[in-house]
Design a protein around this motif. Sequence first.
Motif, PDB file in Angstrom:
ATOM      1  N   GLY A   1       0.768  -1.244   0.000  1.00  0.00           N
ATOM      2  CA  GLY A   1       0.000   0.000   0.000  1.00  0.00           C
ATOM      3  C   GLY A   1       0.797   1.291   0.000  1.00  0.00           C
ATOM      4  O   GLY A   1       0.261   2.351   0.329  1.00  0.00           O
ATOM      5  N   ILE A   2       2.082   1.224  -0.370  1.00  0.00           N
ATOM      6  CA  ILE A   2       2.887   2.456  -0.431  1.00  0.00           C
ATOM      7  C   ILE A   2       2.687   3.087  -1.809  1.00  0.00           C
ATOM      8  O   ILE A   2       2.833   2.416  -2.833  1.00  0.00           O
ATOM      9  CB  ILE A   2       4.384   2.170  -0.155  1.00  0.00           C
ATOM     10  CG1 ILE A   2       4.560   1.520   1.228  1.00  0.00           C
ATOM     11  CG2 ILE A   2       5.211   3.449  -0.218  1.00  0.00           C
ATOM     12  CD1 ILE A   2       5.966   1.054   1.548  1.00  0.00           C
ATOM     13  N   SER A   3       2.334   4.366  -1.834  1.00  0.00           N
ATOM     14  CA  SER A   3       2.041   5.054  -3.099  1.00  0.00           C
ATOM     15  C   SER A   3       3.311   5.272  -3.928  1.00  0.00           C
ATOM     16  O   SER A   3       4.420   5.233  -3.392  1.00  0.00           O
ATOM     17  CB  SER A   3       1.391   6.413  -2.815  1.00  0.00           C
ATOM     18  OG  SER A   3       2.341   7.287  -2.211  1.00  0.00           O
ATOM     19  N   GLU A   4       3.121   5.537  -5.222  1.00  0.00           N
ATOM     20  CA  GLU A   4       4.238   5.779  -6.146  1.00  0.00           C
ATOM     21  C   GLU A   4       5.127   6.931  -5.652  1.00  0.00           C
ATOM     22  O   GLU A   4       6.354   6.840  -5.703  1.00  0.00           O
ATOM     23  CB  GLU A   4       3.688   6.138  -7.543  1.00  0.00           C
ATOM     24  CG  GLU A   4       3.080   4.958  -8.286  1.00  0.00           C
ATOM     25  CD  GLU A   4       4.121   4.105  -9.005  1.00  0.00           C
ATOM     26  OE1 GLU A   4       5.325   4.374  -8.854  1.00  0.00           O
ATOM     27  OE2 GLU A   4       3.713   3.155  -9.705  1.00  0.00           O
ATOM     28  N   ILE A   5       4.492   8.001  -5.195  1.00  0.00           N
ATOM     29  CA  ILE A   5       5.246   9.177  -4.724  1.00  0.00           C
ATOM     30  C   ILE A   5       6.120   8.808  -3.532  1.00  0.00           C
ATOM     31  O   ILE A   5       7.300   9.157  -3.474  1.00  0.00           O
ATOM     32  CB  ILE A   5       4.285  10.347  -4.355  1.00  0.00           C
ATOM     33  CG1 ILE A   5       3.585  10.859  -5.622  1.00  0.00           C
ATOM     34  CG2 ILE A   5       5.046  11.486  -3.673  1.00  0.00           C
ATOM     35  CD1 ILE A   5       2.441  11.823  -5.364  1.00  0.00           C
ATOM     36  N   ARG A   6       5.532   8.068  -2.582  1.00  0.00           N
ATOM     37  CA  ARG A   6       6.302   7.677  -1.387  1.00  0.00           C
ATOM     38  C   ARG A   6       7.380   6.665  -1.727  1.00  0.00           C
ATOM     39  O   ARG A   6       8.451   6.670  -1.126  1.00  0.00           O
ATOM     40  CB  ARG A   6       5.369   7.137  -0.290  1.00  0.00           C
ATOM     41  CG  ARG A   6       4.591   8.269   0.386  1.00  0.00           C
ATOM     42  CD  ARG A   6       3.923   7.829   1.668  1.00  0.00           C
ATOM     43  NE  ARG A   6       4.896   7.315   2.618  1.00  0.00           N
ATOM     44  CZ  ARG A   6       4.757   6.142   3.263  1.00  0.00           C
ATOM     45  NH1 ARG A   6       3.719   5.365   3.040  1.00  0.00           N
ATOM     46  NH2 ARG A   6       5.662   5.746   4.119  1.00  0.00           N
ATOM     47  N   ILE A   7       7.116   5.778  -2.698  1.00  0.00           N
ATOM     48  CA  ILE A   7       8.136   4.811  -3.124  1.00  0.00           C
ATOM     49  C   ILE A   7       9.367   5.564  -3.623  1.00  0.00           C
ATOM     50  O   ILE A   7      10.497   5.208  -3.302  1.00  0.00           O
ATOM     51  CB  ILE A   7       7.583   3.848  -4.217  1.00  0.00           C
ATOM     52  CG1 ILE A   7       6.635   2.821  -3.577  1.00  0.00           C
ATOM     53  CG2 ILE A   7       8.730   3.116  -4.933  1.00  0.00           C
ATOM     54  CD1 ILE A   7       5.871   1.952  -4.562  1.00  0.00           C
ATOM     55  N   GLN A   8       9.140   6.638  -4.393  1.00  0.00           N
ATOM     56  CA  GLN A   8      10.262   7.451  -4.889  1.00  0.00           C
ATOM     57  C   GLN A   8      11.049   8.088  -3.747  1.00  0.00           C
ATOM     58  O   GLN A   8      12.271   8.154  -3.785  1.00  0.00           O
ATOM     59  CB  GLN A   8       9.748   8.530  -5.866  1.00  0.00           C
ATOM     60  CG  GLN A   8       9.385   7.983  -7.241  1.00  0.00           C
ATOM     61  CD  GLN A   8      10.444   7.046  -7.824  1.00  0.00           C
ATOM     62  OE1 GLN A   8      11.628   7.372  -7.883  1.00  0.00           O
ATOM     63  NE2 GLN A   8      10.030   5.839  -8.222  1.00  0.00           N
ATOM     64  N   ARG A   9      10.328   8.550  -2.723  1.00  0.00           N
ATOM     65  CA  ARG A   9      10.989   9.143  -1.539  1.00  0.00           C
ATOM     66  C   ARG A   9      11.831   8.098  -0.811  1.00  0.00           C
ATOM     67  O   ARG A   9      12.947   8.368  -0.372  1.00  0.00           O
ATOM     68  CB  ARG A   9       9.937   9.709  -0.565  1.00  0.00           C
ATOM     69  CG  ARG A   9       9.362  11.037  -1.007  1.00  0.00           C
ATOM     70  CD  ARG A   9       8.433  11.587   0.059  1.00  0.00           C
ATOM     71  NE  ARG A   9       7.530  12.575  -0.508  1.00  0.00           N
ATOM     72  CZ  ARG A   9       6.279  12.760  -0.133  1.00  0.00           C
ATOM     73  NH1 ARG A   9       5.755  12.003   0.811  1.00  0.00           N
ATOM     74  NH2 ARG A   9       5.531  13.686  -0.690  1.00  0.00           N
ATOM     75  N   VAL A  10      11.261   6.905  -0.687  1.00  0.00           N
ATOM     76  CA  VAL A  10      11.977   5.797  -0.024  1.00  0.00           C
ATOM     77  C   VAL A  10      13.243   5.465  -0.801  1.00  0.00           C
ATOM     78  O   VAL A  10      14.334   5.375  -0.232  1.00  0.00           O
ATOM     79  CB  VAL A  10      11.069   4.540   0.107  1.00  0.00           C
ATOM     80  CG1 VAL A  10      11.882   3.348   0.605  1.00  0.00           C
ATOM     81  CG2 VAL A  10       9.899   4.800   1.044  1.00  0.00           C
TER      82      VAL A  10
END
Length: 282
Positions: free
Chosen positions: A260-269
């Motif tokens: 459930g991690i969004s695309e935007i947050r995946i990029q931050r990670v």
Amino acid sequence: MEKQVYIKKSNDEMELFSFEKLKQSLLSTGACKEVVETIVKRIQPDIFDGISSNEIYKKAFSLLKKHNKVSASRYSLKRALFDLGPTGYPFEKLVGALLKEKGYKTKVSVILNGECVTHEIDVLAEKDGNVYAIECKFHSDVKATSNVKVPLYINSRFLDIQKQWNTNSNNKTHLKQGWLVTNTRFTEDAVNYAKCVGLTLLSWDYPKNNGLKANIDTLALYPVTTLTTLNKKEKHQLIENDVVLVKELMNATKKMKNIGISEIRIQRVLDEVKKLCQNNSN
């Protein structure tokens, strides 16, 4: 002149607080001198007799995170290792990865026959024709230490396996040594006994300058629990999906999406992962 205050350590012992020690631990994360000075000045008025070391850590971590997330990740390493629990398997995987990075062939959770009984070995490592049987003692409690009973027990298991291994003509390698690795500390008796029988010990800060912390920092093999861009639930969901190391996230975008991690947050990670793995402080 700095006032003398005593702080309560995680093992409930009192220790004279050192601003210099705090500065050094912050500098070791790769944070610049100016940021470290700012953080220490902010914390200084909040230090009082009897304050816990954990309280000081929380204050320093919170301030460091605002200035430099990657340094904050490194600063949280000790706590991050405790957060790998409750089972010991993620810690075993981390230890196996450290050895692999040092040129060992490794297997995690191996069943071996001893001369007397069968044993489960946490990590089996091989290099240059020699094999090492490694036991990992993971503790979720910061106060826990490994006393002399632990290496006594581990060494007796190792000797049982060694007899069987080295007399088996099918084995082309030599079972050379037993190791014991913990995320906390060993007592003095445990260290002395291990030295006497030739058992290799590795803990948070032992051997000096070559303990777990030093090795993880040098090799940038951080556990996912160090990341500031993930919450606790997400970290544990990733561990359940067999993602233990930060660098494994580079090839785990699908697993991140699945929890459930969004695309935007995946990029931050991934941005934090790259910085943490590339710019290690050594």
